[in-house]
Enzyme design. Sequence first.
Site, PDB file in Angstrom:
ATOM      1  N   ASP A 100       0.810  -1.181  -0.124  1.00  0.00           N
ATOM      2  CA  ASP A 100       0.029  -0.161  -0.118  1.00  0.00           C
ATOM      3  C   ASP A 100       0.821   1.384  -0.169  1.00  0.00           C
ATOM      4  O   ASP A 100       0.485   2.394  -0.426  1.00  0.00           O
ATOM      5  CB  ASP A 100      -1.090  -0.030   1.227  1.00  0.00           C
ATOM      6  CG  ASP A 100      -0.167  -0.132   2.645  1.00  0.00           C
ATOM      7  OD1 ASP A 100       0.987  -0.826   2.246  1.00  0.00           O
ATOM      8  OD2 ASP A 100      -0.634   0.166   3.574  1.00  0.00           O
ATOM      9  N   TYR A 123      11.190   2.966   0.914  1.00  0.00           N
ATOM     10  CA  TYR A 123      10.520   1.553   0.749  1.00  0.00           C
ATOM     11  C   TYR A 123       9.573   1.495  -0.404  1.00  0.00           C
ATOM     12  O   TYR A 123       9.431   0.689  -1.328  1.00  0.00           O
ATOM     13  CB  TYR A 123      10.120   1.058   1.991  1.00  0.00           C
ATOM     14  CG  TYR A 123       9.330  -0.287   1.866  1.00  0.00           C
ATOM     15  CD1 TYR A 123       9.900  -1.349   1.846  1.00  0.00           C
ATOM     16  CD2 TYR A 123       7.982   0.037   2.079  1.00  0.00           C
ATOM     17  CE1 TYR A 123       9.034  -2.680   1.913  1.00  0.00           C
ATOM     18  CE2 TYR A 123       7.051  -1.189   2.083  1.00  0.00           C
ATOM     19  CZ  TYR A 123       7.374  -2.322   2.000  1.00  0.00           C
ATOM     20  OH  TYR A 123       6.825  -3.659   2.012  1.00  0.00           O
TER      21      TYR A 123
HETATM   22  N1  LIG Z   1       5.056  -6.589   6.400  1.00  0.00           N
HETATM   23  C1  LIG Z   1       3.941  -5.652   5.990  1.00  0.00           C
HETATM   24  O1  LIG Z   1       3.582  -4.881   6.904  1.00  0.00           O
HETATM   25  C2  LIG Z   1       3.823  -5.776   4.613  1.00  0.00           C
HETATM   26  C3  LIG Z   1       3.007  -4.648   4.044  1.00  0.00           C
HETATM   27  C4  LIG Z   1       2.896  -4.478   2.674  1.00  0.00           C
HETATM   28  C5  LIG Z   1       3.484  -5.406   1.926  1.00  0.00           C
HETATM   29  N2  LIG Z   1       4.303  -6.303   2.470  1.00  0.00           N
HETATM   30  C6  LIG Z   1       5.101  -7.079   1.587  1.00  0.00           C
HETATM   31  O2  LIG Z   1       4.816  -8.459   1.837  1.00  0.00           O
HETATM   32  C7  LIG Z   1       5.715  -9.435   1.501  1.00  0.00           C
HETATM   33  C8  LIG Z   1       6.049 -10.215   2.463  1.00  0.00           C
HETATM   34  O3  LIG Z   1       6.370  -9.562   3.943  1.00  0.00           O
HETATM   35  P1  LIG Z   1       6.967 -10.142   5.256  1.00  0.00           P
HETATM   36  O4  LIG Z   1       6.388  -9.112   6.321  1.00  0.00           O
HETATM   37  O5  LIG Z   1       6.392 -11.527   5.018  1.00  0.00           O
HETATM   38  O6  LIG Z   1       8.492 -10.002   5.232  1.00  0.00           O
HETATM   39  P2  LIG Z   1       9.433 -10.425   6.262  1.00  0.00           P
HETATM   40  O7  LIG Z   1       8.917 -10.994   7.270  1.00  0.00           O
HETATM   41  O8  LIG Z   1      10.332  -9.218   6.533  1.00  0.00           O
HETATM   42  O9  LIG Z   1      10.265 -11.280   5.552  1.00  0.00           O
HETATM   43  C9  LIG Z   1      11.267 -11.110   4.611  1.00  0.00           C
HETATM   44  C10 LIG Z   1      11.465 -12.391   3.479  1.00  0.00           C
HETATM   45  O10 LIG Z   1      12.490 -11.730   2.760  1.00  0.00           O
HETATM   46  C11 LIG Z   1      13.758 -12.497   2.789  1.00  0.00           C
HETATM   47  N3  LIG Z   1      14.625 -11.926   2.129  1.00  0.00           N
HETATM   48  C12 LIG Z   1      15.019 -10.540   2.691  1.00  0.00           C
HETATM   49  N4  LIG Z   1      16.281 -10.323   1.996  1.00  0.00           N
HETATM   50  C13 LIG Z   1      16.410 -11.062   0.830  1.00  0.00           C
HETATM   51  C14 LIG Z   1      17.422 -11.576  -0.417  1.00  0.00           C
HETATM   52  N5  LIG Z   1      18.290 -10.611  -0.583  1.00  0.00           N
HETATM   53  N6  LIG Z   1      17.434 -12.484  -1.054  1.00  0.00           N
HETATM   54  C15 LIG Z   1      16.208 -13.502  -0.657  1.00  0.00           C
HETATM   55  N7  LIG Z   1      15.537 -13.336   0.491  1.00  0.00           N
HETATM   56  C16 LIG Z   1      15.460 -12.161   1.084  1.00  0.00           C
HETATM   57  C17 LIG Z   1      13.795 -13.041   4.282  1.00  0.00           C
HETATM   58  O11 LIG Z   1      14.840 -14.039   4.239  1.00  0.00           O
HETATM   59  P3  LIG Z   1      15.380 -14.225   5.618  1.00  0.00           P
HETATM   60  O12 LIG Z   1      14.475 -14.218   6.825  1.00  0.00           O
HETATM   61  O13 LIG Z   1      16.034 -15.809   5.434  1.00  0.00           O
HETATM   62  O14 LIG Z   1      16.820 -13.288   5.741  1.00  0.00           O
HETATM   63  C18 LIG Z   1      12.378 -13.210   4.644  1.00  0.00           C
HETATM   64  O15 LIG Z   1      12.185 -14.760   4.208  1.00  0.00           O
HETATM   65  C19 LIG Z   1       7.108  -8.542   1.193  1.00  0.00           C
HETATM   66  O16 LIG Z   1       7.318  -8.376  -0.066  1.00  0.00           O
HETATM   67  C20 LIG Z   1       6.663  -7.109   1.711  1.00  0.00           C
HETATM   68  O17 LIG Z   1       7.191  -5.936   1.094  1.00  0.00           O
HETATM   69  C21 LIG Z   1       4.591  -6.305   3.601  1.00  0.00           C
END
Ligand SMILES: NC(=O)c1ccc[n+]([C@@H]2O[C@H](COP(=O)([O-])OP(=O)(O)OC[C@H]3O[C@@H](n4cnc5c(N)ncnc54)[C@H](OP(=O)(O)O)[C@@H]3O)[C@@H](O)[C@H]2O)c1
Length: 278
Positions: A100, A123
Amino acid sequence: MKVMIIGATGLLGKALLREWRGDEVVGLGSGDLDIRDAGRVREAVNAAQPKWIVLAAAFTDVDGCESNSDLAFAVNRDGPVNVAQAAKNAGARLLFLSSDYVFDGRKTTPYETDDVRNPQSVYGRSKAEAEVRLLEESPDCCIARTSWLFGAGGKCFPDTILKLAASRPALDVVDDQRGSPTYSVDLARAIIDLCRKEAHGIVHATNSGECSWFEFAQEIVKASGLTTPVRPVSSRQMARPAPRPAYSVLSAKSLRRYGIEMPEWRHALRHYLEERKS
Ligand SMILES: NC(=O)c1ccc[n+]([C@@H]2O[C@H](COP(=O)([O-])OP(=O)(O)OC[C@H]3O[C@@H](n4cnc5c(N)ncnc54)[C@H](OP(=O)(O)O)[C@@H]3O)[C@@H](O)[C@H]2O)c1
């Protein structure tokens, strides 16, 4: 079918691994595959030959991105382009998770998928630029924008609020940013459904309903049976490095086109709180 989840060690990735049944699923964390390495990405995708790749990997520390923009663009924009090219080369479909925060928050009604991107933070810019590059690279990819993600197995807002509510006399939480909290389990189910329905283009996938962070915190405290007072404050009073949109509710119309409805956020929060207890 065979599915590859990149970012499987994250909040959403863990829920996807738990919820995805009946298909062959391979999950990779950053230790298995760094999406910044185009050669390794191509090798991994060629070796696995998945039908779908769900790209949930990202540098998600919104404030951290402000002071580390090279890393933000490398992981959040260039990495996804590497994955899109590898997917195209191997004939795999790609579902990319976006945010968002690609919007500026000036609207007062839910954002539609074709509203103009105008990110306010590093971001948000890195995700917005990834979207544009992916749609150029593979026009049939699916981009699922979500918001305010929470769930088990990682740091998230409800978990932080519960820890603070247990240790502080009162909590100050911002009341001038509105969005839709989204439970990782509900989002995982919607993503699985989108892949099975061969979705493409931009889709908005969040729990239904909206609130401010203050209202979200109030509900978390109340639903947990705590009595810690929660006080509304402005974003200016709680200044943080990255600006956030004042309003980032995403319209559910695009998801409904695939016959998918996500539960109301309060309902989702109760499920999360039960999951957290067990
Ligand atoms: N969190 C939110 O509020 C939110 C809101 C909107 C959209 N999103 C999107 O939803 C998706 C999932 O978010 P999430 O909260 O589940 O993320 P998260 O918990 O921060 O997990 C991030 C993941 O990305 C992996 N990662 C980070 N750098 C990497 C790299 N260079 N190469 C390969 N893997 C890498 C991490 O691996 P390791 O842990 O093994 O390092 C982890 O598995 C993301 O695309 C995020 O931008 C999230």
